[in-house]
Design a protein around this motif. Structure first.
Motif: not given
Ligand code: HAM
Length: 393
Positions: A328-335
């Motif tokens: 499972v790969y987690l991508i976050t956008l912003g702090e």
């Protein structure tokens, strides 16, 4: 200081992450099959007294004469183990395993060391997966061990191999065969290869499985059969062949198969593969009914074999590329999303779900490409919208 780049020693290998999955695959199949035959794992040390191998394999064995990695200090001489049979027998005797549970069926996996000239399939640090059954002389055990070797190969999806078997007989029979050879080869000595000239004096039987063309030609004329076997050894060999036949196991009797180590008696076998060049043995083994007592243990029979794992990998199809199937790969956008993502990642890992995260603050497109490169099966995205709604995509 100059920044000279150091390299690995010739004949050793780095098993890189992409290949490690093949190894894990082979190792887990090995454990499963051995366990289904009721064998238990043993892990002897890699370092032993050099004398153990001199006494077990014999001073005249090529491994002992030329190939041991020796480590010396003022009073001790150690060797990195070139094989594990001697170590397992030492451990069996030293830990009184005969007294605790009778028949011992032991298997092992691990590195071995031989100072050989490296080439394809021939390394200085290589790996064995093998077993030793200590405690019985019954031919049924020989049949079990050979069919177990065959079962392992099938489970590794290996085809195109040949099982060759022979019987060397007891110590007396081996002596007789040596005498037959000495008598018949004495006046042909000058025609033999340089190695066989040495073998003639030190390890005569080995001349039988020399690969040199001229030696093969000379030796094949000797018409070696199993005539040297005493009645008991002859019966033992007949029962082994009968047992293998009853299991429909394909094998070939090869009267010229002798093996290079002193400890072998009676049944010996070798498994070769057509796709390998000059180093075509993927595994080998045999009985060693005198070794346990010779090393100070009880007078019990024993038999075992070892496969060279690197050679198995050269011919096996378990090498299929491992997928990172459950990642499972987690991508976050912003702090803010990143902080939330780190907590989620921690929870996934506590739940033992294989997971990772884009720490590099890539663009969404870049991060998705990375997930793809890693072979991820799921991607979780947390952006501003998701944060607000307390959901993930
Ligand atoms: P071995 O024939 O010396 O037997 O080794 C077993 C296997 O290890 C060989 O058939 C080959 O596949 C692999 N092997 C040997 N040397 C190398 C090398 N330098 N590089 C890569 N692979 C190699 C034994 O060691 C006995 N202890 C087997 C046995 C167990 N007999 C009774 N019990």
């Amino acid at each position: 200081m100059s920044s000279m780049r150091l390299r690995r020693i010739s004949g050793t290998k780095d098993i890189l992450p992409d290949e490690v999955s093949w190894w894990q695959n082979i190792e887990s199949i090995t454990r499963q099959i051995f366990s289904s035959y009721n064998y238990k794992e043993i892990r002897p040390p890699l370092l032993e007294e050099a004398l153990l191998f001199n006494r077990s394999l014999g001073d005249s064995a090529e491994i002992v004469r030329k190939q041991m990695f020796i480590i010396k200090n003022d009073k001790d001489t150690y060797a990195l183990r070139p094989e594990a049979t001697a170590s397992v027998v030492r451990a069996y005797i030293e830990n009184n395993l005969d007294k605790t549970r009778g028949l011992q069926k032991l298997y092992y996996l691990g590195p071995m060391f031989r100072l050989e000239r490296p080439q394809k399939g021939r390394l200085r640090q290589f790996h064995h997966l093998g077993c030793e059954v200590i405690g019985l002389r019954e031919p049924e055990v020989d049949v079990e061990v050979i069919s177990l070797a065959n079962h392992l190969l099938k489970s590794f999806s290996i085809e195109g191999y040949k099982i060759k078997i022979n019987s060397l007989g007891c110590a007396k029979d081996k002596k007789e065969l040596t005498q037959i050879l000495s008598k018949n080869l004495k006046d042909k000595l000058s025609q033999l290869c340089a190695d066989c000239k040495v073998r003639f004096r030190k390890n005569t039987l080995r001349i039988l499985d020399c690969k040199n063309e001229e030696c093969v030609r000379i030796v094949s004329k000797l018409n070696i059969t199993d005539r040297h076997l005493c009645p008991e050894c002859s019966t033992h060999f007949a029962l082994v062949k009968e047992g293998l036949g009853a299991l429909n196991l394909e094998y070939e009797v090869s009267p010229y198969l002798v093996r290079g180590l002193d400890y072998y008696t009676r049944t010996v076998f070798e498994i070769t593969h057509q796709d390998l060049g000059s180093q075509d043995a993927i595994g080998a083994g045999g009985r060693y009914d005198n070794l346990v007592s010779e090393l100070g243990g009880p007078d019990v029979g024993a038999i075992g074999f070892a496969f060279g794992t690197e050679r198995l990998l050269l011919v096996s199809s378990v090498k299929c590329q491992a997928s990172n199937g459950n990642l499972v790969y987690l991508i976050t956008l912003g702090e803010a999303a990143k902080k939330q993502g780190l907590k989620l990642l921690d929870n996934l890992r506590k739940a033992e779900i294989t997971s990772d995260m884009d720490y590099e603050n890539k663009s969404l497109k870049g991060a998705l490409r990375k997930a793809n490169d890693l072979g991820a099966h799921f991607v979780i995205i947390i952006g501003e919208d998701e944060l607000k709604k307390d959901v993930v995509l």
